[in-house]
Write a protein that holds these residues in place. Sequence first.
Motif, mmCIF file in Angstrom:
data_model
loop_
_atom_site.group_PDB
_atom_site.id
_atom_site.type_symbol
_atom_site.label_atom_id
_atom_site.label_comp_id
_atom_site.label_asym_id
_atom_site.label_seq_id
_atom_site.Cartn_x
_atom_site.Cartn_y
_atom_site.Cartn_z
ATOM 1 N N THR A 208 -43.082 25.422 55.745
ATOM 2 C CA THR A 208 -43.907 24.798 56.778
ATOM 3 C C THR A 208 -45.369 24.878 56.368
ATOM 4 O O THR A 208 -45.753 25.680 55.515
ATOM 5 C CB THR A 208 -43.730 25.487 58.144
ATOM 6 N N LEU A 209 -46.176 24.042 57.004
ATOM 7 C CA LEU A 209 -47.609 24.055 56.746
ATOM 8 C C LEU A 209 -48.227 25.371 57.216
ATOM 9 O O LEU A 209 -47.812 25.939 58.231
ATOM 10 C CB LEU A 209 -48.294 22.910 57.483
ATOM 11 N N PRO A 210 -49.243 25.857 56.482
ATOM 12 C CA PRO A 210 -49.988 27.006 56.996
ATOM 13 C C PRO A 210 -50.707 26.625 58.290
ATOM 14 O O PRO A 210 -50.977 25.456 58.547
ATOM 15 C CB PRO A 210 -51.005 27.295 55.878
ATOM 16 N N LYS A 211 -51.043 27.614 59.066
ATOM 17 C CA LYS A 211 -51.847 27.390 60.262
ATOM 18 C C LYS A 211 -53.283 27.780 59.974
ATOM 19 O O LYS A 211 -53.543 28.741 59.258
ATOM 20 C CB LYS A 211 -51.294 28.205 61.433
ATOM 21 N N ASP A 212 -54.197 27.011 60.515
ATOM 22 C CA ASP A 212 -55.613 27.313 60.327
ATOM 23 C C ASP A 212 -55.913 28.716 60.843
ATOM 24 O O ASP A 212 -55.551 29.074 61.967
ATOM 25 C CB ASP A 212 -56.461 26.289 61.083
ATOM 26 N N GLY A 213 -56.535 29.537 59.991
ATOM 27 C CA GLY A 213 -56.856 30.904 60.375
ATOM 28 C C GLY A 213 -55.746 31.900 60.109
ATOM 29 O O GLY A 213 -55.905 33.099 60.380
ATOM 30 N N GLN A 214 -54.631 31.426 59.568
ATOM 31 C CA GLN A 214 -53.482 32.291 59.316
ATOM 32 C C GLN A 214 -53.634 33.044 58.000
ATOM 33 O O GLN A 214 -54.217 32.538 57.038
ATOM 34 C CB GLN A 214 -52.215 31.436 59.270
ATOM 35 N N HIS A 242 -48.943 16.948 52.577
ATOM 36 C CA HIS A 242 -49.864 15.812 52.726
ATOM 37 C C HIS A 242 -51.216 16.249 53.319
ATOM 38 O O HIS A 242 -51.750 15.600 54.234
ATOM 39 C CB HIS A 242 -49.240 14.725 53.604
ATOM 40 N N SER A 243 -51.753 17.331 52.778
ATOM 41 C CA SER A 243 -52.978 17.865 53.346
ATOM 42 C C SER A 243 -53.721 18.730 52.333
ATOM 43 O O SER A 243 -53.223 19.008 51.239
ATOM 44 C CB SER A 243 -52.677 18.672 54.617
ATOM 45 N N GLY A 261 -51.084 16.157 58.057
ATOM 46 C CA GLY A 261 -49.744 16.631 57.719
ATOM 47 C C GLY A 261 -48.727 15.517 57.709
ATOM 48 O O GLY A 261 -47.598 15.697 57.232
ATOM 49 N N LYS A 262 -49.120 14.354 58.220
ATOM 50 C CA LYS A 262 -48.242 13.186 58.215
ATOM 51 C C LYS A 262 -48.517 12.324 56.990
ATOM 52 O O LYS A 262 -49.642 12.247 56.503
ATOM 53 C CB LYS A 262 -48.445 12.368 59.488
ATOM 54 N N LYS A 263 -47.477 11.668 56.499
ATOM 55 C CA LYS A 263 -47.604 10.787 55.345
ATOM 56 C C LYS A 263 -48.230 9.465 55.767
ATOM 57 O O LYS A 263 -47.831 8.860 56.769
ATOM 58 C CB LYS A 263 -46.226 10.540 54.729
ATOM 59 N N PHE A 277 -52.614 11.456 54.035
ATOM 60 C CA PHE A 277 -52.416 11.374 52.593
ATOM 61 C C PHE A 277 -50.939 11.117 52.323
ATOM 62 O O PHE A 277 -50.100 11.253 53.214
ATOM 63 C CB PHE A 277 -52.812 12.684 51.906
ATOM 64 N N ASN A 278 -50.649 10.815 51.054
ATOM 65 C CA ASN A 278 -49.252 10.655 50.641
ATOM 66 C C ASN A 278 -49.049 11.343 49.298
ATOM 67 O O ASN A 278 -49.328 10.789 48.247
ATOM 68 C CB ASN A 278 -48.878 9.183 50.547
ATOM 69 N N GLY A 279 -48.596 12.585 49.365
ATOM 70 C CA GLY A 279 -48.279 13.335 48.162
ATOM 71 C C GLY A 279 -49.466 13.612 47.263
ATOM 72 O O GLY A 279 -49.410 13.287 46.070
#
Length: 368
Positions: A208-214, A242-243, A261-263, A277-279
């Motif tokens: 999963t994507l990291p969370k801001d501040g994590q 995508h980030s 986070g979306k393509k 973004f895309n990849g």
Amino acid sequence: MIIRISTLKLLFVFAFAANQVSAADIIETLAGTGQPENNGNSGVGTEVNVKDPFGVEIGPKGGLYITEVGNHRVMRLDLFTSKLVTIAGTGKKGYSGDGGPATEAELNEPYEVRFDTSGNMYFVEMQNQLVRRVDAKTGIITTVAGTGKKGFSGDGGPATEATFSSPHSIDLDESGNIYIADIGNHRIRMVDAKTGIVTTIAGSNGRTLPKDGQKAEGNSVLGPRALFYQNSVLWVALREGHSVFKLDLKTGIWHHIAGSGKKGFSGDGGDPLKATFNGPKGIAVGPKGNIFVVDTENQAIRKIDLKNNVITTIAGQGPEHRGGAGDGGPATQSEMDRPHGICIDDYGGVYIGDTLNHRVRRVRAKKR
């Protein structure tokens, strides 16, 4: 990134180039013919075939270093004379040559190249699952991380006994510590320069994507594809995520910089966090502190202006314009074909590994 070496020759070249740019940045080919077949190990840059160039990096004495994935070589382009020479690899796929000259070693898909403060060259071989080093004085090649086998093991032990899974990107800090984007394991790992011990500094078994501040250690990160080190910070492009994120190495904390986070391909002129973004597969920081991202599947290079909090496209036109046209004209009207690597010189020139066009291209210098 450590080495950003300039020479008087380069100063002349880039100052001249900058003076030729008017309102629009001009794109040009520096190496490759557009053909993939191996037609020799050296020659004029635009007369030597360069198959699937990925990584590009300005290195010692003003050379542009190129990882040629398709022909399993690392090459150096003299930016003053335009001469291109092979400095590692025979052109044959394999894993051999440690302890001997780098030009006699067999490589397997070198993806990215970097340098330490002494000018020693490091590159990651994705299919050999390892990182190798070429000594600046002797030209001798050695393996510094990985065994040649794919897997995930070895944390807390010697990096040369550890396994990796499709490592794609590397960078080094001022102390010579090596950071590795171990993308198949969804982790970022570090090799300590003093001890040779490898550890994981970001990522886990999660996807999963990291969370801001994590906190990065022990928490998941999705598809770390490209790394750029600067001033105790790792800038990271997440391929599947995508980030773009920033990892503060002093605190171990993630900071979300760009991408929803979306393509997709959207957001130019607005907040980078809302862009799509895309990849993305390449990342670099320019002399003005702007972040440059290779938005690979969108066939574009994008710039994140942190000061003004805005994202723009500086080269390419988006996913519907995949091709090789545009040399000699504005970069924003050019076409690309799955670009991967990127680096920025001290004067703002942007170098791009335009992979399936089998060319290395430059967007001429401009204040960035």
